[in-house]
Design an enzyme around this catalytic site. Structure first.
Site, PDB file in Angstrom:
ATOM      1  N   SER A  42       0.970  -1.040   0.541  1.00 47.35           N
ATOM      2  CA  SER A  42      -0.268  -0.129  -0.181  1.00 47.35           C
ATOM      3  C   SER A  42       0.764   1.034  -0.036  1.00 47.35           C
ATOM      4  O   SER A  42       1.494   1.544  -0.876  1.00 47.35           O
ATOM      5  CB  SER A  42      -1.018   0.245   0.942  1.00 47.35           C
ATOM      6  OG  SER A  42      -2.403   0.816   1.347  1.00 47.35           O
ATOM      7  N   ASP A 163      -6.394  -3.225  -2.585  1.00 49.06           N
ATOM      8  CA  ASP A 163      -5.391  -2.989  -1.992  1.00 49.06           C
ATOM      9  C   ASP A 163      -4.657  -4.474  -0.526  1.00 49.06           C
ATOM     10  O   ASP A 163      -5.350  -5.044  -0.038  1.00 49.06           O
ATOM     11  CB  ASP A 163      -5.728  -2.216  -0.292  1.00 49.06           C
ATOM     12  CG  ASP A 163      -4.610  -1.307   0.729  1.00 49.06           C
ATOM     13  OD1 ASP A 163      -3.784  -2.184   0.503  1.00 49.06           O
ATOM     14  OD2 ASP A 163      -5.178  -0.179   0.339  1.00 49.06           O
TER      15      ASP A 163
END
Length: 282
Positions: A42, A163
């Site tokens: 991320s 993500d």
């Protein structure tokens, strides 16, 4: 823990709390500290790319200076692009024009750099690298940092991704599986932090096409807490060294106030310098 050429570097995500990681990595670059293997998730993947291209200060400008100037976190982007973040600015205009990313330096860096995404079809983590294709590299990092609910899925190699923090927020185990028994782990939460493990209630219509993703989302808090327990155990036995914020963090995942971000960056830089002086200077 002894730091050597086989020591891995693990970068947690955390949205705008990732400015802490920016500070740590800027300190590493200032002192010439390099790792042969990096795995990042991320925001950690976004910031890690500037480390791979050896551009100190770039991630700080992106996360603090450009946030204030371009207001790239806004509900209006959700309405116009389907994402709370201005994806066009962050993954097109910024790396190509406003804050040029050195793709050549990144691709020529001999270190292995893996970015974690979540496969929406399987609900499992993917660990992806790219050594030559600019478009694919940007797709991977965009997918790795596309938060569920507030960002669209991103297709990588024809597969919808989100993500990586949904399923593997702190990929220490991945680093160990790749042969790196000892690792430096940069976290964005202080020691002792845990998420509430109350069952995550997903919006009934969210990701109905991806039932395994829904399962992963419902289990995310427990999986994250289990990883934190593992981190504590590995740190205790001395196979990892953690660099993490030392106190309560007053920064939200989608923080838009630079006055809150700057102290967290500064703390990361100071702790990164401390680590470098302890392990790399006699």
């Amino acid at each position: 823990m002894t730091i050597n050429n086989n020591t891995g570097l693990v970068l947690e995500g955390g949205g705008m709390r990732g400015v802490f990681t920016c500070g740590v990595l800027d300190a590493f670059m200032r002192h010439g500290v390099k790792f042969n293997y990096i795995v990042a998730v991320s925001a950690g993947a976004c910031n890690g790319l500037s480390y791979m291209s050896n551009q100190p200060g770039r991630a700080r400008k992106s996360n603090i200076d450009f946030l204030e100037r371009y207001k790239y976190i806004s509900i209006r982007h959700l309405l116009t692009q389907g994402s709370l973040l201005d994806q066009k600015l962050l993954y097109d205009t910024l790396p190509h024009k406003l804050l040029p990313f050195d793709f050549d330096a990144c691709f020529s860096n001999p270190a292995e750099f893996e970015m974690v995404t979540t496969n929406c079809l399987t609900g499992c983590a993917c660990y992806l690298s790219e050594r030559s294709d600019i478009g694919r590299l940007l797709d991977i990092v965009r997918a790795s940092s596309s938060l569920p609910y507030v960002c669209k899925t991103v297709n990588v190699d024809g597969t919808p991704m989100l993500d990586g923090g949904i399923v593997d927020s702190i990929p220490v185990r991945r680093a160990m599986e790749r042969g790196h028994a000892n690792n430096v782990v940069v976290l964005t939460r202080p020691s002792g932090f845990r998420l509430s493990e109350k069952k995550n209630k997903l919006p009934p219509l969210a990701y109905r096409r991806y039932p395994r993703l829904r399962t992963a989302l419902s289990r995310r808090n427990k999986v994250y807490n289990d990883q934190l327990e593992m981190v504590d155990e590995l740190e205790l036995v001395g196979t990892i060294t953690c660099i993490r914020p030392t106190g309560r963090i007053n920064v939200d995942r989608m923080e838009r106030n630079p006055a809150k971000l700057i102290p967290l960056y500064d703390e990361g830089y100071a702790l990164g310098e401390m680590f470098c002086k302890e392990h790399y200077q006699s």
